[in-house]
Design a protein around this motif. Structure first.
Motif, PDB file in Angstrom:
ATOM      1  N   GLY A   1      -1.002   7.117 -57.752  1.00  0.00           N
ATOM      2  CA  GLY A   1      -1.746   8.338 -56.967  1.00  0.00           C
ATOM      3  C   GLY A   1      -0.637   9.092 -56.189  1.00  0.00           C
ATOM      4  N   TRP A   2      -1.311  10.499 -56.023  1.00  0.00           N
ATOM      5  CA  TRP A   2      -0.558  11.410 -55.345  1.00  0.00           C
ATOM      6  C   TRP A   2      -1.366  11.687 -54.023  1.00  0.00           C
ATOM      7  CZ3 TRP A   2       4.328  13.145 -55.498  1.00  0.00           C
ATOM      8  CH2 TRP A   2       4.950  12.944 -56.813  1.00  0.00           C
ATOM      9  N   PHE A   3      -0.785  11.413 -52.788  1.00  0.00           N
ATOM     10  CA  PHE A   3      -1.451  11.739 -51.722  1.00  0.00           C
ATOM     11  C   PHE A   3      -0.788  12.934 -50.725  1.00  0.00           C
ATOM     12  CE2 PHE A   3      -3.910   7.870 -52.020  1.00  0.00           C
ATOM     13  CZ  PHE A   3      -3.292   7.089 -52.984  1.00  0.00           C
ATOM     14  N   ARG A   4      -1.330  13.337 -49.863  1.00  0.00           N
ATOM     15  CA  ARG A   4      -0.974  14.377 -48.986  1.00  0.00           C
ATOM     16  C   ARG A   4      -1.129  14.037 -47.480  1.00  0.00           C
ATOM     17  NH1 ARG A   4      -3.538  20.008 -51.289  1.00  0.00           N
ATOM     18  NH2 ARG A   4      -5.412  19.609 -50.436  1.00  0.00           N
ATOM     19  N   GLN A   5      -0.569  14.515 -46.679  1.00  0.00           N
ATOM     20  CA  GLN A   5      -0.712  14.424 -45.389  1.00  0.00           C
ATOM     21  C   GLN A   5      -0.199  15.574 -44.433  1.00  0.00           C
ATOM     22  OE1 GLN A   5       0.369  10.896 -43.106  1.00  0.00           O
ATOM     23  NE2 GLN A   5      -1.501  11.180 -41.390  1.00  0.00           N
ATOM     24  N   ALA A   6      -1.242  16.465 -43.965  1.00  0.00           N
ATOM     25  CA  ALA A   6      -0.820  17.599 -43.126  1.00  0.00           C
ATOM     26  C   ALA A   6      -0.705  17.495 -41.350  1.00  0.00           C
ATOM     27  CB  ALA A   6      -1.845  18.729 -43.414  1.00  0.00           C
ATOM     28  N   PRO A   7       0.008  17.899 -40.959  1.00  0.00           N
ATOM     29  CA  PRO A   7       0.117  17.699 -39.517  1.00  0.00           C
ATOM     30  C   PRO A   7      -1.273  17.439 -38.613  1.00  0.00           C
ATOM     31  CG  PRO A   7       1.891  19.005 -40.184  1.00  0.00           C
ATOM     32  CD  PRO A   7       1.014  19.050 -41.291  1.00  0.00           C
ATOM     33  N   GLY A   8      -1.416  16.588 -37.898  1.00  0.00           N
ATOM     34  CA  GLY A   8      -2.744  16.376 -37.334  1.00  0.00           C
ATOM     35  C   GLY A   8      -3.913  16.126 -38.215  1.00  0.00           C
ATOM     36  N   LYS A   9      -3.754  15.834 -39.461  1.00  0.00           N
ATOM     37  CA  LYS A   9      -4.703  15.489 -40.513  1.00  0.00           C
ATOM     38  C   LYS A   9      -4.536  13.982 -40.950  1.00  0.00           C
ATOM     39  CE  LYS A   9      -6.020  20.189 -41.643  1.00  0.00           C
ATOM     40  NZ  LYS A   9      -6.423  21.107 -42.864  1.00  0.00           N
ATOM     41  N   GLU A  10      -5.644  13.399 -41.448  1.00  0.00           N
ATOM     42  CA  GLU A  10      -5.466  12.275 -42.055  1.00  0.00           C
ATOM     43  C   GLU A  10      -5.020  12.322 -43.511  1.00  0.00           C
ATOM     44  OE1 GLU A  10      -9.071   9.828 -40.042  1.00  0.00           O
ATOM     45  OE2 GLU A  10      -9.244   9.950 -41.953  1.00  0.00           O
ATOM     46  N   ARG A  11      -4.329  11.306 -44.104  1.00  0.00           N
ATOM     47  CA  ARG A  11      -3.905  11.358 -45.353  1.00  0.00           C
ATOM     48  C   ARG A  11      -5.087  11.427 -46.276  1.00  0.00           C
ATOM     49  NH1 ARG A  11      -0.501   6.314 -46.766  1.00  0.00           N
ATOM     50  NH2 ARG A  11      -2.816   5.314 -46.779  1.00  0.00           N
ATOM     51  N   GLU A  12      -4.943  12.227 -47.367  1.00  0.00           N
ATOM     52  CA  GLU A  12      -5.861  12.287 -48.305  1.00  0.00           C
ATOM     53  C   GLU A  12      -5.245  12.094 -49.844  1.00  0.00           C
ATOM     54  OE1 GLU A  12      -7.953  16.053 -48.558  1.00  0.00           O
ATOM     55  OE2 GLU A  12      -5.944  17.141 -48.696  1.00  0.00           O
ATOM     56  N   GLY A  13      -6.149  11.354 -50.603  1.00  0.00           N
ATOM     57  CA  GLY A  13      -5.517  11.327 -52.150  1.00  0.00           C
ATOM     58  C   GLY A  13      -6.001  12.753 -52.823  1.00  0.00           C
ATOM     59  N   VAL A  14      -4.984  13.024 -53.553  1.00  0.00           N
ATOM     60  CA  VAL A  14      -4.916  14.385 -54.135  1.00  0.00           C
ATOM     61  C   VAL A  14      -5.490  14.254 -55.575  1.00  0.00           C
ATOM     62  CG1 VAL A  14      -3.870  16.233 -54.774  1.00  0.00           C
ATOM     63  CG2 VAL A  14      -3.341  15.392 -52.645  1.00  0.00           C
ATOM     64  N   SER A  15      -4.656  13.201 -55.992  1.00  0.00           N
ATOM     65  CA  SER A  15      -4.975  13.049 -57.799  1.00  0.00           C
ATOM     66  C   SER A  15      -4.386  11.830 -58.064  1.00  0.00           C
ATOM     67  CB  SER A  15      -3.987  14.207 -58.540  1.00  0.00           C
ATOM     68  OG  SER A  15      -4.198  13.986 -59.959  1.00  0.00           O
ATOM     69  N   CYS A  16      -5.076  11.141 -59.208  1.00  0.00           N
ATOM     70  CA  CYS A  16      -4.518   9.864 -59.827  1.00  0.00           C
ATOM     71  C   CYS A  16      -4.554   9.610 -61.184  1.00  0.00           C
ATOM     72  CB  CYS A  16      -5.295   8.842 -59.073  1.00  0.00           C
ATOM     73  SG  CYS A  16      -4.671   7.102 -59.350  1.00  0.00           S
ATOM     74  N   ILE A  17      -3.517   9.276 -61.763  1.00  0.00           N
ATOM     75  CA  ILE A  17      -3.502   8.806 -63.391  1.00  0.00           C
ATOM     76  C   ILE A  17      -3.521   7.350 -63.324  1.00  0.00           C
ATOM     77  CG2 ILE A  17      -0.901   9.115 -63.274  1.00  0.00           C
ATOM     78  CD1 ILE A  17      -1.787  10.259 -66.073  1.00  0.00           C
ATOM     79  N   SER A  18      -4.396   6.866 -64.338  1.00  0.00           N
ATOM     80  CA  SER A  18      -4.465   5.390 -64.210  1.00  0.00           C
ATOM     81  C   SER A  18      -3.488   4.847 -65.504  1.00  0.00           C
ATOM     82  CB  SER A  18      -5.869   4.839 -64.664  1.00  0.00           C
ATOM     83  OG  SER A  18      -6.051   5.412 -66.103  1.00  0.00           O
ATOM     84  N   SER A  19      -3.589   3.703 -65.668  1.00  0.00           N
ATOM     85  CA  SER A  19      -2.550   3.303 -66.681  1.00  0.00           C
ATOM     86  C   SER A  19      -2.934   3.732 -68.088  1.00  0.00           C
ATOM     87  CB  SER A  19      -2.603   1.603 -66.633  1.00  0.00           C
ATOM     88  OG  SER A  19      -3.739   1.041 -66.950  1.00  0.00           O
ATOM     89  N   ASN A  20      -4.269   3.781 -68.295  1.00  0.00           N
ATOM     90  CA  ASN A  20      -4.817   4.431 -69.606  1.00  0.00           C
ATOM     91  C   ASN A  20      -4.976   6.036 -69.549  1.00  0.00           C
ATOM     92  OD1 ASN A  20      -6.950   5.127 -68.222  1.00  0.00           O
ATOM     93  ND2 ASN A  20      -8.526   3.659 -69.200  1.00  0.00           N
ATOM     94  N   ASN A  21      -4.224   6.678 -68.701  1.00  0.00           N
ATOM     95  CA  ASN A  21      -4.049   8.007 -68.651  1.00  0.00           C
ATOM     96  C   ASN A  21      -5.267   8.920 -68.380  1.00  0.00           C
ATOM     97  OD1 ASN A  21      -1.412   8.082 -69.139  1.00  0.00           O
ATOM     98  ND2 ASN A  21      -1.809   8.028 -71.214  1.00  0.00           N
TER      99      ASN A  21
END
Length: 119
Positions: free
Chosen positions: A35-55
């Protein structure tokens, strides 16, 4: 030693592109979801994208059509290609792994890399 090592990121103008990399060491990625996550200053971390083991891949609405997640098992690396970047994409980005499917909790986390979109 099990770890995820990130690279890429930086400063880019709006409309530009960047590619983030997440390389695994100490284990092979092919059985793992990333999974790719991001966190901006003053904001909660959010999930951006994910790739599973079966793509199977998922994206949040705000990046769909602009970001592409992919994996290269030969290089034991997952990528996040980010196109048409917007100022609201500015954040610190993290990759994380877990076995199989895209769901919390994640076991290992990369060190993070800063993405800044600004003119």
């Amino acid at each position: 030693q099990v770890q995820l090592v990130q690279s890429g990121g930086g400063l880019v103008q709006p409309g530009g592109s960047l590619r983030l990399s997440c390389a695994a060491s100490g284990f092979t990625l092919d059985a793992y979801a990333i999974g790719w996550f991001r966190q901006a200053p003053g904001k909660e971390r959010e999930g951006v994208s994910c790739i599973s083991s079966n793509n199977s891949s998922t994206y949040i609405v705000s990046v769909k059509g602009r970001f592409t997640i992919s994996r290269d098992n030969a290089k034991n690396t997952v990528y996040l290609q980010m196109n048409d970047l917007k100022p609201e994409d500015t954040a610190r980005y993290y990759c994380a792994s877990r076995v199989g499917i895209c769901r919390s909790p994640y076991d290992y986390w990369g060190q993070g890399t800063q993405v800044t979109v600004s003119s």
